[in-house]
Scaffold this active site. Structure first.
Site, PDB file in Angstrom:
ATOM      1  CG  HIS A 146      -0.727  -0.219   2.492  1.00 27.26           C
ATOM      2  ND1 HIS A 146       0.256   0.466   3.138  1.00 27.26           N
ATOM      3  CD2 HIS A 146      -1.249  -1.053   3.423  1.00 27.26           C
ATOM      4  CE1 HIS A 146       0.329   0.076   4.390  1.00 27.26           C
ATOM      5  NE2 HIS A 146      -0.560  -0.851   4.586  1.00 27.26           N
ATOM      6  CG  HIS A 190       4.552  -8.254   8.342  1.00 23.75           C
ATOM      7  ND1 HIS A 190       3.952  -8.752   7.214  1.00 23.75           N
ATOM      8  CD2 HIS A 190       3.662  -7.390   8.886  1.00 23.75           C
ATOM      9  CE1 HIS A 190       2.751  -8.210   7.077  1.00 23.75           C
ATOM     10  NE2 HIS A 190       2.546  -7.383   8.083  1.00 23.75           N
ATOM     11  CD  GLU A 236      -3.288  -3.367   7.138  1.00 23.59           C
ATOM     12  OE1 GLU A 236      -2.639  -3.383   8.193  1.00 23.59           O
ATOM     13  OE2 GLU A 236      -3.102  -2.529   6.230  1.00 23.59           O
ATOM     14  CG  HIS A 257      -4.171  -6.370  12.295  1.00 24.93           C
ATOM     15  ND1 HIS A 257      -5.063  -5.335  12.209  1.00 24.93           N
ATOM     16  CD2 HIS A 257      -3.047  -5.937  11.647  1.00 24.93           C
ATOM     17  CE1 HIS A 257      -4.501  -4.330  11.538  1.00 24.93           C
ATOM     18  NE2 HIS A 257      -3.286  -4.674  11.170  1.00 24.93           N
ATOM     19  CG  HIS A 317      -1.003  -0.809  11.518  1.00 24.07           C
ATOM     20  ND1 HIS A 317      -1.411  -1.616  10.492  1.00 24.07           N
ATOM     21  CD2 HIS A 317      -1.026   0.452  11.020  1.00 24.07           C
ATOM     22  CE1 HIS A 317      -1.646  -0.920   9.416  1.00 24.07           C
ATOM     23  NE2 HIS A 317      -1.425   0.320   9.688  1.00 24.07           N
ATOM     24  CG  ASP A 322      -1.148  -7.281   6.170  1.00 20.02           C
ATOM     25  OD1 ASP A 322      -2.234  -6.861   6.607  1.00 20.02           O
ATOM     26  OD2 ASP A 322      -0.048  -6.944   6.650  1.00 20.02           O
ATOM     27  CE1 TYR A 328       5.464  -4.030   8.819  1.00 17.61           C
ATOM     28  CE2 TYR A 328       5.519  -3.281  11.088  1.00 17.61           C
ATOM     29  CZ  TYR A 328       4.865  -3.916  10.055  1.00 17.61           C
ATOM     30  OH  TYR A 328       3.617  -4.433  10.270  1.00 17.61           O
ATOM     31  CG  ASP A 336       0.928  -5.096  11.724  1.00 21.36           C
ATOM     32  OD1 ASP A 336       1.232  -6.091  11.050  1.00 21.36           O
ATOM     33  OD2 ASP A 336      -0.043  -4.364  11.445  1.00 21.36           O
TER      34      ASP A 336
HETATM   35 FE1  FEO Z   1      -1.483  -3.870   9.929  1.00 18.27          FE
HETATM   36 FE2  FEO Z   1       0.580  -6.371   8.727  1.00 18.27          FE
HETATM   37  O1  FEO Z   1      -1.019  -5.405   8.966  1.00 18.27           O
END
Ligand code: FEO
Length: 393
Positions: A23, A222, A79, A77, A144, A81, A191, A163
């Protein structure tokens, strides 16, 4: 590839070697979407992966147990991903109940038709008995997203930190002590700057709370899993949450006919006369992702553009809009630029810096058309002013 975190926990995520844009965040080293399988009489899958990679996730799980045995799908989360593949995973695991907090359930309902899902909402501090393993859930709002949650495996002291402490970094390694730490720390900083920086205060609160837990392993969503160098990333986060400044000057500019570039280079010469560190960032060459990482720990910055159509270069406007959203704190700055008929660009840059609560280090430095020797010396002196400020840090 070693994927065993502890007696009961296995990594079952996806290594995305190909992703180069997240993004808008440039990811030259790719990324990973980490998901974890926790064994027990009632096994749990912690998070999923991006929707296109669900088959890989499910194959990893099937290597260990039939999908029918999965009792819980923990969604830390919403989101995409991490939760993008959740609907497919729910369909593939017929006996699983989705575990999430109330805000996350609300977000999921706006992504998927959850009307047929088995769901159990958990609150901050609540525990879940897997039969031999116990999960505890902690709300981590704004790390996040507002609904974000971390999960802690009490018996084995494993924190699934979502995250927090992540890095966009693909590799053959899963653990910090298998990976090149200079690369990991650089990616962790990038990051933080591009994803987490707007939320320094909530992140600090989370660090204080979760950092007090006994921790053997910290497993983010991640990048590498922290089992040997967690103290190093925790210390770095303690600096990043307050944007702690290094003795570093950032000169950030966009140019039209090279006059603003000449001014920027003269400022850089002024900084170079001192012991201050310097980053000279030409937006024709440098991506916003790198700019954010450099601004995170600079002491001060100079921002330059010529006047274009009574405003500033669109490339710089885009970068400043991005930086403003990231909310770096505690910075000082100055604006500069050339102009032909009216010095309007500096007004716009000054407005940006004011709305970012960047402390002014002096009047805007403006130059009509091309900088002469006197103007270049004025720019060098501005560089010295910036450097002297940075050296007080
Ligand atoms: Fe806030 Fe890796 O997603």
């Amino acid at each position: 590839m070693n994927t065993q975190l502890s007696k009961s926990v296995t990594w079952v995520g996806y290594v995305d070697w190909a992703v180069r844009d997240f993004h808008g965040y440039r990811t030259p080293r790719g990324s990973t979407y980490n998901a974890y399988l926790v064994a027990g009489a009632h096994p749990a899958l912690i998070d999923t992966v991006k929707a296109p990679y669900v088959d890989s996730l499910l194959a990893h799980v099937r290597e260990r147990l039939p999908l029918e045995q999965i009792a819980y799908l923990v969604c830390n989360h919403a989101e995409p991903d991490h939760a993008g593949g959740l609907a497919q995973v729910v369909a593939a695991c017929p006996n699983a109940t989705v575990i999430c907090n109330k805000k996350c359930a609300d977000a999921l309902r706006h992504h998927f038709d959850t009307s047929t899902w088995k769901m159990r909402l958990v609150t901050d501090g609540e525990t879940l008995d897997l039969g031999g393993c116990t999960l505890q859930f902690f709300d981590t709002p704004m790390v996040h997203w507002p609904e974000s949650m971390a999960t802690y495996l009490i018996e084995e002291q494993v924190l699934f930190s979502m995250d927090a402490f992540g890095q966009h970094c693909a590799g053959p390694w899963r653990f910090d002590d298998e990976a090149p730490m200079d690369v990991v720390m650089a990616e962790a900083k990038t990051y933080y700057a591009n994803i987490v920086m707007p939320y320094g205060r909530p992140v600090a609160a989370v660090l204080e709370r979760l950092g007090a837990l006994p921790l053997q392993i910290v497993a983010p969503s991640h990048g590498v899993i922290w089992r040997s160098h967690f103290a190093q990333i925790l210390e770095a986060y303690q600096a990043w949450v307050v944007c702690r400044p290094a003795r570093k000057v950032v000169i950030l500019f966009s140019t039209m006919w090279d006059s603003t570039r000449a001014m920027a280079q003269a400022m850089a010469e002024g900084v170079e006369e001192t012991a201050a560190d310097l980053r000279l960032l030409d937006l024709d060459a440098v991506h916003d992702t790198e700019v954010a990482a450099e601004v995170l720990d600079c002491a001060c910055l100079a921002v330059g553009s010529p006047t274009l159509n009574q405003g500033i270069m669109p490339r710089l406007a885009s970068t400043l809009t991005y930086l403003r959203g990231l909310k770096p704190v505690g910075k000082a700055g100055i604006v500069f630029g050339s102009y032909g008929w009216a010095a309007r660009g500096v007004d716009e840059m000054t407005h940006y810096l004011q709305t970012m609560q960047i402390t002014s280090l002096g009047e805007a430095v403006t130059c009509r058309f091309r900088p002469d020797a006197a103007m270049l010396e004025k720019c060098r002196e501005t560089g010295r002013v910036l450097a002297r400020y940075a050296l007080t840090k």
